[in-house]
Scaffold this motif. Structure first.
Motif, mmCIF file in Angstrom:
data_model
loop_
_atom_site.group_PDB
_atom_site.id
_atom_site.type_symbol
_atom_site.label_atom_id
_atom_site.label_comp_id
_atom_site.label_asym_id
_atom_site.label_seq_id
_atom_site.Cartn_x
_atom_site.Cartn_y
_atom_site.Cartn_z
ATOM 1 N N ALA A 17 10.527 14.617 1.953
ATOM 2 C CA ALA A 17 10.619 13.667 3.023
ATOM 3 C C ALA A 17 9.227 12.576 3.101
ATOM 4 C CB ALA A 17 10.609 14.403 4.169
ATOM 5 N N GLY A 18 8.112 13.219 2.833
ATOM 6 C CA GLY A 18 7.058 12.417 2.806
ATOM 7 C C GLY A 18 7.086 11.288 1.761
ATOM 8 N N THR A 19 7.492 11.678 0.683
ATOM 9 C CA THR A 19 7.746 10.759 -0.544
ATOM 10 C C THR A 19 8.567 9.408 0.030
ATOM 11 O OG1 THR A 19 7.019 12.112 -2.243
ATOM 12 C CG2 THR A 19 8.377 10.318 -2.990
ATOM 13 N N TRP A 20 9.630 9.923 0.383
ATOM 14 C CA TRP A 20 10.925 8.873 0.811
ATOM 15 C C TRP A 20 10.264 8.133 1.959
ATOM 16 C CZ3 TRP A 20 15.953 12.321 0.744
ATOM 17 C CH2 TRP A 20 16.146 12.608 -0.573
ATOM 18 N N ALA A 21 9.608 8.860 2.966
ATOM 19 C CA ALA A 21 9.398 8.198 4.099
ATOM 20 C C ALA A 21 8.160 6.886 3.632
ATOM 21 C CB ALA A 21 8.484 9.013 5.174
ATOM 22 N N GLU A 22 7.546 7.028 2.651
ATOM 23 C CA GLU A 22 6.725 5.774 2.239
ATOM 24 C C GLU A 22 7.442 4.713 1.817
ATOM 25 O OE1 GLU A 22 2.506 6.627 1.045
ATOM 26 O OE2 GLU A 22 3.594 8.319 -0.195
ATOM 27 N N PHE A 23 8.727 4.854 1.391
ATOM 28 C CA PHE A 23 9.503 3.928 1.013
ATOM 29 C C PHE A 23 10.590 3.171 1.994
ATOM 30 C CE2 PHE A 23 8.790 6.026 -3.207
ATOM 31 C CZ PHE A 23 8.276 4.993 -3.879
ATOM 32 N N TYR B 236 0.838 -1.235 -0.008
ATOM 33 C CA TYR B 236 0.010 -0.016 0.223
ATOM 34 C C TYR B 236 0.797 1.311 0.025
ATOM 35 C CZ TYR B 236 -3.043 3.698 1.699
ATOM 36 O OH TYR B 236 -3.786 4.979 1.959
ATOM 37 N N PHE B 237 1.730 1.354 0.952
ATOM 38 C CA PHE B 237 2.571 2.505 1.112
ATOM 39 C C PHE B 237 3.627 2.615 -0.159
ATOM 40 C CE2 PHE B 237 1.398 2.658 5.741
ATOM 41 C CZ PHE B 237 0.791 3.841 5.243
ATOM 42 N N TYR B 238 4.158 1.343 -0.649
ATOM 43 C CA TYR B 238 4.894 1.345 -1.802
ATOM 44 C C TYR B 238 4.216 2.064 -3.074
ATOM 45 C CZ TYR B 238 9.114 -1.135 0.013
ATOM 46 O OH TYR B 238 10.352 -1.603 0.773
ATOM 47 N N LYS B 239 2.872 1.697 -3.298
ATOM 48 C CA LYS B 239 2.214 2.117 -4.481
ATOM 49 C C LYS B 239 1.716 3.717 -4.358
ATOM 50 C CE LYS B 239 -0.011 -2.108 -5.975
ATOM 51 N NZ LYS B 239 -1.473 -2.514 -6.248
ATOM 52 N N SER B 240 1.529 4.142 -3.088
ATOM 53 C CA SER B 240 1.299 5.465 -2.852
ATOM 54 C C SER B 240 2.613 6.138 -3.084
ATOM 55 C CB SER B 240 0.600 5.825 -1.424
ATOM 56 O OG SER B 240 0.634 6.982 -1.024
ATOM 57 N N GLY B 241 3.854 5.543 -2.661
ATOM 58 C CA GLY B 241 5.221 6.454 -2.769
ATOM 59 C C GLY B 241 5.285 6.442 -4.263
ATOM 60 N N LEU B 242 4.924 5.480 -5.080
ATOM 61 C CA LEU B 242 5.231 5.342 -6.437
ATOM 62 C C LEU B 242 4.383 6.600 -7.424
ATOM 63 C CD1 LEU B 242 5.405 1.832 -7.201
ATOM 64 C CD2 LEU B 242 7.502 3.610 -7.344
#
Length: 194
Positions: A96-102, A43-49
């Protein structure tokens, strides 16, 4: 009847304690990390992508969609023009929010710096929830409420369940089957030689 009840209680307690002793150093932390992985990792990987910019350097230049998801009101106020937003603080927040999801989910699943990673993920989920409510103006039915008898609300109930294994990891750690334990053992052995 009293003898039988006392005997059953002793047997129950003995078996429960034996199972607890055999599993308490490795199973609960591993189970919490596996639950997190099975429910939230992808879920978080897809959101980050969805937040990455184009090309190889997209990891350093989040997409416009990242701004729309993370800072919706600020993005709207800029006229939907990311170039109008300064890197500090807005670009840094989105990056930071984007990187945090990965990074955070990966560290949790591997059991690496698990307590701080899990705390970071709890904070991330709290900020995400706040942005969804105040920035994306989700409906009250989507938010739900605790103790409302409806376990299907997407925010109150679901996110409480998301946070529970993370809270366990913050308080109890990842268990012996983790990189934290492996690295901790190596650090202790290294200290013996100095």
């Amino acid at each position: 009847m009293g003898f039988l009840a006392a005997w059953l209680y002793r047997v129950h307690t003995s078996v429960a304690l034996a199972v607890q002793r055999a599993t308490m150093t490795w199973l609960p932390g591993l189970a919490a990390r596996l639950v997190f992985a099975s429910v939230l990792l992808v879920y978080f990987y897809k959101s980050g992508l969805t937040k990455l910019g184009d090309g190889v350097l997209g990891i350093f230049m989040p997409s416009d969609g990242a701004y729309a998801q993370i800072l919706p009101q600020i993005y709207e106020a800029s006229g939907y023009d990311v170039s109008q937003l300064p890197f500090l603080p807005y670009g840094a927040i989105v990056l930071a929010g984007t990187w945090a999801e990965f990074i955070l989910p990966t560290m949790i699943v591997l059991g690496l710096f698990t307590r701080i990673s899990s705390l970071g993920m709890i904070i991330f989920i709290a900020v995400m929830t706040y942005v969804d409510i105040t920035g994306h103006h989700v409906e009250a039915a989507t938010i739900g409420a605790f103790f409302d008898g409806n376990p299907s609300s997407l925010m109150a109930d679901q996110r409480l369940l998301w946070v529970f294994p993370l809270l366990f990891l913050v308080l109890q750690g990842p268990g012996k089957l983790s990189l934290d334990t492996l690295l901790g053992g190596r650090m202790r052995r290294r200290e013996l030689y100095y």
